[in-house]
Motif scaffolding. Structure first.
Motif, PDB file in Angstrom:
ATOM      1  N   PRO A  79       0.808  -1.236   0.000  1.00  0.00           N
ATOM      2  CA  PRO A  79       0.000   0.000   0.000  1.00  0.00           C
ATOM      3  C   PRO A  79       0.834   1.275   0.000  1.00  0.00           C
ATOM      4  O   PRO A  79       0.303   2.358  -0.299  1.00  0.00           O
ATOM      5  CB  PRO A  79      -0.813  -0.117   1.300  1.00  0.00           C
ATOM      6  N   ARG A 105      -0.760   1.032  -4.695  1.00  0.00           N
ATOM      7  CA  ARG A 105      -1.973   1.824  -4.440  1.00  0.00           C
ATOM      8  C   ARG A 105      -2.875   1.838  -5.660  1.00  0.00           C
ATOM      9  O   ARG A 105      -4.113   1.783  -5.536  1.00  0.00           O
ATOM     10  CB  ARG A 105      -1.600   3.250  -4.035  1.00  0.00           C
ATOM     11  N   ASP A 147      -6.636   0.502  -5.408  1.00  0.00           N
ATOM     12  CA  ASP A 147      -7.732   1.432  -5.712  1.00  0.00           C
ATOM     13  C   ASP A 147      -8.618   0.918  -6.844  1.00  0.00           C
ATOM     14  O   ASP A 147      -9.801   1.266  -6.914  1.00  0.00           O
ATOM     15  CB  ASP A 147      -7.171   2.798  -6.101  1.00  0.00           C
TER      16      ASP A 147
END
Length: 357
Positions: free
Chosen positions: A22, A28, A32
């Motif tokens: 993360p 990320r 996401d």
């Protein structure tokens, strides 16, 4: 309502990830993209209890491919010399696959469960490749990989067209090789992802569409793009700036097998335009199978083994990675290769056979 390629291929519900994922931009990005997925932190991407090395996962063979994703960092970076399809095997930015081809060798390496693992330290991998290319200097002589460029296979243990549904790793690799003089990326695919047409490869990436006769593909190439759509995509990918070759792979022998290849090559000749034909070449790869994979396949898709498991035609051979595989008997394999090449010469004489194994 027509679903997107990503929606048809992936329904990610659980993501296993290493602790630092993360904190990294690519990590990320992927997290996401699948915000509703359960996240499970693991110490190492290659050691997930209950997933890898678990014989019981065969009952969830396709479900794991569709619903599970693994994220981690590539720790060891090395470009392995190859000399067959490519000069080097690049350190991968992913492995595993959401498709479910019966003959795939990657599950044997991953403990049979074979969802996609995406590596999120892409910048480090690309930096390594850029330095490796610089150390090679100009290619001293043409070879079967390429007459001019050093060729790096970027998708040995997966399918980059599917990987591109998950992250920008493939887009970054295509962009990097577009800038690298004297080198090109290469990957084989059984999935037509139109997003790749929006990239700008500028001749720096070779896409190898894998083909086999339609009836064989329907039995063995599970969850892949239909063969006719792969053939139809060649013209578009050439126009978009890719070099496009064909993989006639795997070649499966049975009574009347050559008839299917003849029909397929006639379809290729009918569909491809002059620009595609002018740059076309192919690889031929005869089927390799494995006893342990045979046993796994019997538990989830036994019908495919009617074509793959032919002890009357096959013999054991130790692979370069130390595995004991089944390949067609050497005394017959050369004859069958020659017969297929003769059909290519008759139906598609412009199709240069770059590599046959």
């Amino acid at each position: 309502m027509v679903r997107s390629p990503a929606a048809r291929m992936l329904d990610i519900r659980r993501i296993y990830h290493e602790p630092d994922v993360p904190d990294l931009p690519r990590g990320r990005q992927v997290l996401d993209r699948f915000p509703d997925a359960e996240r499970v932190e693991v110490a190492a991407h290659q050691d997930i209890p209950g997933l890898y090395g678990n014989p019981g996962t065969v009952t969830d063979w396709v479900r794991n491919k569709r619903e599970v994703l693994v994220l981690g960092s590539k720790k060891s970076l090395a470009a392995r010399p190859n000399g067959r399809s490519a000069d080097f095997i690049a350190p991968s930015t992913a492995n595993g696959c959401a498709m479910a081809c019966n003959y795939c060798y990657v599950p044997r390496r991953k403990g049979y469960a074979n969802p996609i693992t995406v590596f999120v330290n892409t910048d480090r991998i690309i930096g390594y490749l850029q330095r490796h290319v610089a150390r090679q200097g100009p290619k001293p002589a043409p070879n079967q990989c390429d007459p001019v460029d050093w060729v790096y296979d970027i998708g040995e243990n997966g399918d980059c067209s599917v990987d591109a549904l998950i992250s920008d790793n493939v887009a970054d690799l295509v962009s990097a090789f577009a800038e690298l003089d004297g080198a090109k990326a290469s990957f084989a695919t059984k999935f037509v992802n139109p997003d790749l047409l929006t990239y700008d490869p500028r001749g720096g990436t070779r896409v190898r569409f894998s083909l086999m006769p339609h009836d064989v593909s329907r039995q063995l190439d599970l969850r892949t793009t239909p063969v006719s759509q792969r053939i139809a995509a060649v013209n578009d990918f050439v126009a978009a700036g890719y070099e496009v070759h064909l993989n006639l792979s795997p070649v499966v022998v049975f009574e009347g097998w050559l008839d299917g290849w003849r029909a397929l090559l006639r379809e290729v000749d009918d569909v491809l335009d002059s620009a595609a034909k002018a740059q076309l070449a192919c690889e031929i790869i005869m089927l390799t199978h494995n006893e342990a994979l045979h046993e796994v396949n019997l538990q989830w898709h036994p019908r495919g083994e009617d074509l793959l498991w032919r002890p009357d035609l096959q013999e054991h051979k130790q692979s370069h990675s130390g595995q004991r595989n089944l390949r067609y008997r050497a005394s017959w394999k050369r004859t069958w290769l020659d017969r297929l090449i003769a059909v290519i010469d008759e139906e598609a004489p412009y199709l240069m056979v770059r590599y046959a194994f």
